[in-house]
Scaffold this motif. Structure first.
Motif, PDB file in Angstrom:
ATOM      1  N   UNK A 147      -0.687  36.819  -7.952  1.00 25.67           N
ATOM      2  CA  UNK A 147       0.630  37.032  -7.374  1.00 25.67           C
ATOM      3  C   UNK A 147       1.576  37.733  -8.347  1.00 25.67           C
ATOM      4  N   UNK A 148       1.388  37.505  -9.640  1.00 29.48           N
ATOM      5  CA  UNK A 148       2.238  38.207 -10.617  1.00 29.48           C
ATOM      6  C   UNK A 148       1.917  39.695 -10.672  1.00 29.48           C
ATOM      7  N   UNK A 149       0.735  40.086 -10.176  1.00 32.94           N
ATOM      8  CA  UNK A 149       0.340  41.497 -10.199  1.00 32.94           C
ATOM      9  C   UNK A 149       0.782  42.256  -8.950  1.00 32.94           C
ATOM     10  N   UNK A 150       1.313  41.541  -7.967  1.00 32.40           N
ATOM     11  CA  UNK A 150       1.766  42.191  -6.746  1.00 32.40           C
ATOM     12  C   UNK A 150       3.123  42.868  -6.988  1.00 32.40           C
ATOM     13  N   UNK A 151       3.368  44.003  -6.357  1.00 33.30           N
ATOM     14  CA  UNK A 151       4.567  44.781  -6.699  1.00 33.30           C
ATOM     15  C   UNK A 151       5.880  44.192  -6.218  1.00 33.30           C
ATOM     16  N   UNK A 152       5.886  43.515  -5.059  1.00 32.91           N
ATOM     17  CA  UNK A 152       7.147  42.981  -4.552  1.00 32.91           C
ATOM     18  C   UNK A 152       6.881  42.053  -3.374  1.00 32.91           C
ATOM     19  N   UNK A 153       7.948  41.459  -2.850  1.00 33.20           N
ATOM     20  CA  UNK A 153       7.929  40.649  -1.630  1.00 33.20           C
ATOM     21  C   UNK A 153       6.935  39.497  -1.697  1.00 33.20           C
ATOM     22  N   UNK A 154       6.864  38.855  -2.844  1.00 33.74           N
ATOM     23  CA  UNK A 154       6.001  37.676  -2.998  1.00 33.74           C
ATOM     24  C   UNK A 154       6.874  36.433  -2.901  1.00 33.74           C
ATOM     25  N   UNK A 155       6.643  35.568  -1.908  1.00 30.72           N
ATOM     26  CA  UNK A 155       7.474  34.367  -1.793  1.00 30.72           C
ATOM     27  C   UNK A 155       7.277  33.432  -2.978  1.00 30.72           C
ATOM     28  N   UNK A 156       8.281  32.653  -3.268  1.00 28.31           N
ATOM     29  CA  UNK A 156       8.193  31.672  -4.354  1.00 28.31           C
ATOM     30  C   UNK A 156       7.443  30.434  -3.881  1.00 28.31           C
ATOM     31  N   UNK A 157       6.861  29.733  -4.842  1.00 30.63           N
ATOM     32  CA  UNK A 157       6.306  28.415  -4.566  1.00 30.63           C
ATOM     33  C   UNK A 157       4.930  28.389  -3.930  1.00 30.63           C
ATOM     34  N   UNK A 158       4.208  29.508  -3.935  1.00 34.63           N
ATOM     35  CA  UNK A 158       2.888  29.529  -3.294  1.00 34.63           C
ATOM     36  C   UNK A 158       1.921  28.578  -4.005  1.00 34.63           C
ATOM     37  N   UNK A 159       1.866  28.672  -5.311  1.00 34.77           N
ATOM     38  CA  UNK A 159       0.937  27.821  -6.062  1.00 34.77           C
ATOM     39  C   UNK A 159       1.299  26.351  -5.887  1.00 34.77           C
ATOM     40  N   UNK A 160       2.581  26.048  -5.870  1.00 31.54           N
ATOM     41  CA  UNK A 160       3.016  24.661  -5.692  1.00 31.54           C
ATOM     42  C   UNK A 160       2.584  24.125  -4.316  1.00 31.54           C
ATOM     43  N   UNK A 161       2.700  24.957  -3.290  1.00 28.00           N
ATOM     44  CA  UNK A 161       2.262  24.531  -1.957  1.00 28.00           C
ATOM     45  C   UNK A 161       0.772  24.204  -1.940  1.00 28.00           C
ATOM     46  N   UNK A 162      -0.019  25.064  -2.573  1.00 26.24           N
ATOM     47  CA  UNK A 162      -1.463  24.840  -2.613  1.00 26.24           C
ATOM     48  C   UNK A 162      -1.798  23.601  -3.443  1.00 26.24           C
ATOM     49  N   UNK A 163      -1.089  23.423  -4.545  1.00 29.54           N
ATOM     50  CA  UNK A 163      -1.363  22.286  -5.428  1.00 29.54           C
ATOM     51  C   UNK A 163      -1.107  20.961  -4.713  1.00 29.54           C
ATOM     52  N   UNK A 164      -0.045  20.893  -3.959  1.00 27.36           N
ATOM     53  CA  UNK A 164       0.346  19.636  -3.306  1.00 27.36           C
ATOM     54  C   UNK A 164      -0.684  19.142  -2.304  1.00 27.36           C
TER      55      UNK A 164
END
Length: 352
Positions: A147-164
């Protein structure tokens, strides 16, 4: 009339050996669920991981189940999108592996789509199940890096959602009985002879020990391609008199060799749970594994050598073959009878 059993679909898009053994065990061990099983053959990887919703387009039952259990080879998000009746069905997404941590061979190019399939599948599922903590952490770290390699429009909290919604639920093993007489100098290799298992490192170590005059015998097991792998060819040419078993044996013969072996070696560059080593350890063979991947979860430090350090591997083998074997390792937490209740609990949480 009895209570109706919850209906569940098991969706496995790649019926390879370990996936097949898990699916067979799960259905046999969880009869409280009314299973419908849909699988695709374990070949043509790139097509399977991207094309399974198309392969199943007209194959899914008309009536929606109470629960979906899909392996991470399944494009779950697309499947749910193509079949609106599945949109609200609770889904478990099971990771035998994850494409973020899978090493590529020299003949492969990195491609984005398998990783995106597993990212979208994770977001579409209600719970993510992993067969090891390493599998879980490498998936979540891989998602974060991508996700850090994507150029733009990446929502926040994706990893946190998956982790939970992530938890551990290993594949079980059927323990192997020790032989009446063990050969402490029988060294076992029971992995696939492919690049991600680094068999060339194992071959180099055994040839070096033979050159020192260290006594040992070899059981060379595991799945191999039609064309003889270079590492296997080297061992056959250099150490023919030390090889006591060579081939993909019938199950009873395979288990006999595990029960006899004194040492089981891994040189893997990729291992998400390591079923072959767990089986060997259950029979009493001493596991010698890299200090990386899933192995620190399973084996004590005395059984681990620095990853990629072939000299350390040779030194540990020299010591063990000289009679200084460590104690056997207890791998009973991965036995089928210990894990069946865990799977029942996981299935029961959503299949109501």
């Amino acid at each position: 009339m009895g209570t109706r059993r919850p209906r569940a679909w098991l969706l496995s898009a790649y019926r390879a050996d370990s996936h097949a053994a898990w699916a067979d065990w799960l259905l046999a061990s969880q009869p409280q669920v009314d299973w419908r099983r849909l699988e695709l053959p374990g070949r043509h990887f790139a097509w399977r991981i991207r094309g399974n919703p198309l392969s199943w387009l007209d194959a899914l039952p008309a009536e929606a189940p109470d629960l979906l259990l899909a392996t991470s080879m399944v494009d779950l998000a697309t499947l749910k999108g193509l079949h609106p009746r599945l949109a609200e069905v609770p889904a478990l997404y099971y990771f035998h592996e994850n494409q973020f941590a899978y090493p590529l061979s020299d003949r492969q190019n990195h491609w984005l789509e398998p990783c995106m399939v597993q990212l979208y599948g994770g977001l579409a599922a209600d719970r993510l199940l992993f067969n090891s903590a390493f599998n879980r952490s490498s998936y979540l770290e891989g998602v974060a890096t991508l996700l850090t390699q994507m150029p733009d429009a990446v929502p926040a909290g994706i990893v946190e959602r998956l982790t939970q919604k992530s938890e551990l639920c290993p594949v079980p093993i059927a323990p192997v009985s020790a032989a009446a007489e063990r050969d402490p100098q029988l060294v076992l290799w029971n992995h696939r002879w492919e690049h991600d298992k680094a068999p060339e490192v194992f071959a180099e170590a055994m040839i070096a020990l033979a050159g020192e005059g260290v006594p040992f015998r070899l059981a060379l097991l595991g799945k191999r391609p039609r064309q003889v792998p270079p590492a296997l060819a080297r061992l056959r040419e250099a150490l023919p008199e030390r090889i006591v078993a060579d081939g993909r044996l019938p199950l009873d013969e395979y288990r006999t060799q595990l029960g006899r072996a004194g040492i089981a070696v891994s040189t893997a560059r990729h291992e998400f749970q390591g079923l072959a080593m767990l089986e060997a350890a259950s029979a009493g063979a001493r596991p010698l594994v890299p200090d990386a991947l899933c192995y620190p979860e399973q084996y004590p430090p005395v059984c681990r050598y620095p990853e990629g350090d072939s000299a350390a591997l040779v030194a540990r083998l020299r010591k063990w073959l000289g009679g200084d074997l460590p104690p056997a390792v207890d791998v009973s937490p991965w036995h089928a009878d210990r894990l069946a209740p865990l799977w029942a609990e996981v299935l029961g949480t959503l299949a109501t």
